[in-house]
Design a protein around this motif. Structure first.
Motif, PDB file in Angstrom:
ATOM      1  N   VAL A   1      47.461  18.570  62.030  1.00 49.16           N
ATOM      2  CA  VAL A   1      48.013  18.418  60.731  1.00 49.16           C
ATOM      3  C   VAL A   1      47.563  17.150  60.079  1.00 49.16           C
TER       4      VAL A   1
ATOM      5  N   GLU B   1      51.582  20.611  52.058  1.00 49.75           N
ATOM      6  CA  GLU B   1      51.150  21.027  53.353  1.00 49.75           C
ATOM      7  C   GLU B   1      52.087  20.951  54.390  1.00 49.75           C
TER       8      GLU B   1
ATOM      9  N   ARG C   1      51.734  26.802  59.362  1.00 50.41           N
ATOM     10  CA  ARG C   1      52.753  25.848  59.046  1.00 50.41           C
ATOM     11  C   ARG C   1      53.895  25.920  59.535  1.00 50.41           C
TER      12      ARG C   1
END
Lengths: 208, 208
Positions: A68, A103, A111
């Motif tokens: 991430v 994001e 995600r």
């Protein structure tokens, strides 16, 4: 002729097996045996890379954080210079900022799965002090990202001047955590797209 | 002479034993045997009230939801008439509103423990569809509380008129979830007192 195994790839594949088990069955089902079965490896082969299930759990958490973070850093490196150059319209700059922070929202399957696994790690780490440092580093890192984002807005004169910046960083971090929690676990109450709208409206309120 | 046992009290005591195990060791350690030991009861005695560990888990989640809801309803019943009467100053009305919503933050040991157990239930329920309905009811219930709070502000003319109310309800619900998550699991990054400040500043921004 023996197969050539890339140790880094093998370790990542073992972390991916752990993620798959957590996604399907929850953290309680993670064991060396289950990981071996999921990864299609012999337990002995896994023991070559990790001696305990705890070691895999820690490596998997670090892998998740690294993935991430790498994605956010790449986005930041491409967006911040554009934003700081000041050549974008206010609306375009705001859209880029929303994209960057989004994001962290479960807007696609990658995600979503990361968010689910992250929440499971949060719950596991609560009673496992051995994982606490990875979490603290990561939570402070996401706070830093919020700070950099608001500073970039402030730098190009796009931020209201009456704000307590430090408080707004805490608010933004908590809002994104809450949006992620709700839209990951209760998408029937808050869809990921709606979460992005809420984030966008929040940033709009911070703008001059 | 046999002891007289209140069945409702006994069931609540069993739920409390489950909460204590989750707090100390996590959900993975919950079993009939562990609950019996924690409650100081024989397994047979527990079986008199619940036939399975799953039955206890569901009852415990319902108990947690009922306790928090009852507390919020009591606060709401005492605060809303004061707010709606319009006799309070703007500042006093805002403080009451913050107090009401802060019931959901981990500001004392009871609320901290409830938050911890709630998050553990969230993680457990993700892979246990049998608990999904209790969660959906509760998440919608908390969304309704946010809506009632903002409507009360609007009713007494204390709310900005340029807001998309429905979006603000989602934002407030997510913010409180995120503040609770962070200040429960990472109090070293966000103290519960700081979470209350962020909530208060957020409500301030919604005011006229």
């Amino acid at each position: 002729m023996p197969k050539i195994v890339d140790p880094a790839q093998r370790r990542e594949a073992i972390a991916d097996a752990l993620f798959a088990i957590v996604l399907k069955q929850g953290f309680a089902k993670v064991s060396l045996r289950a990981i071996a079965e999921e990864a299609g490896l012999a337990i002995g082969s896994i023991r070559h890379y990790f001696t305990t299930a705890e070691g895999i759990v820690r490596f998997a958490l670090e892998t998740l954080v690294a993935r991430v973070s790498a994605r956010l850093e790449t986005r930041l490196a491409s967006l911040l210079p554009q934003l700081d150059a000041g050549s974008l319209s206010g609306g375009a700059a705001k859209e880029l900022t929303v994209d960057l922070l989004a994001e962290l929202l479960p807007l696609d399957e990658v995600r979503r799965q990361e968010s689910v696994v992250w929440l499971a790690f949060e719950e596991t780490a609560r009673t496992d002090p051995a994982l606490a440092d990875v979490f603290e580093t990561s939570v402070r890192g996401s706070r830093k990202l919020m700070a950099r984002t608001l500073e970039s807005m402030s730098h190009r004169g796009a931020l209201r001047v009456d704000l307590d910046l430090d408080l707004e960083v805490d608010a933004l971090a908590a809002l994104i955590d809450g949006l992620t929690l709700r839209s990951t676990l209760h998408p029937e109450v808050l869809t990921p797209e709606r979460a992005r709208e809420v984030l966008s409206a929040h940033l709009e309120q911070l703008r001059k």
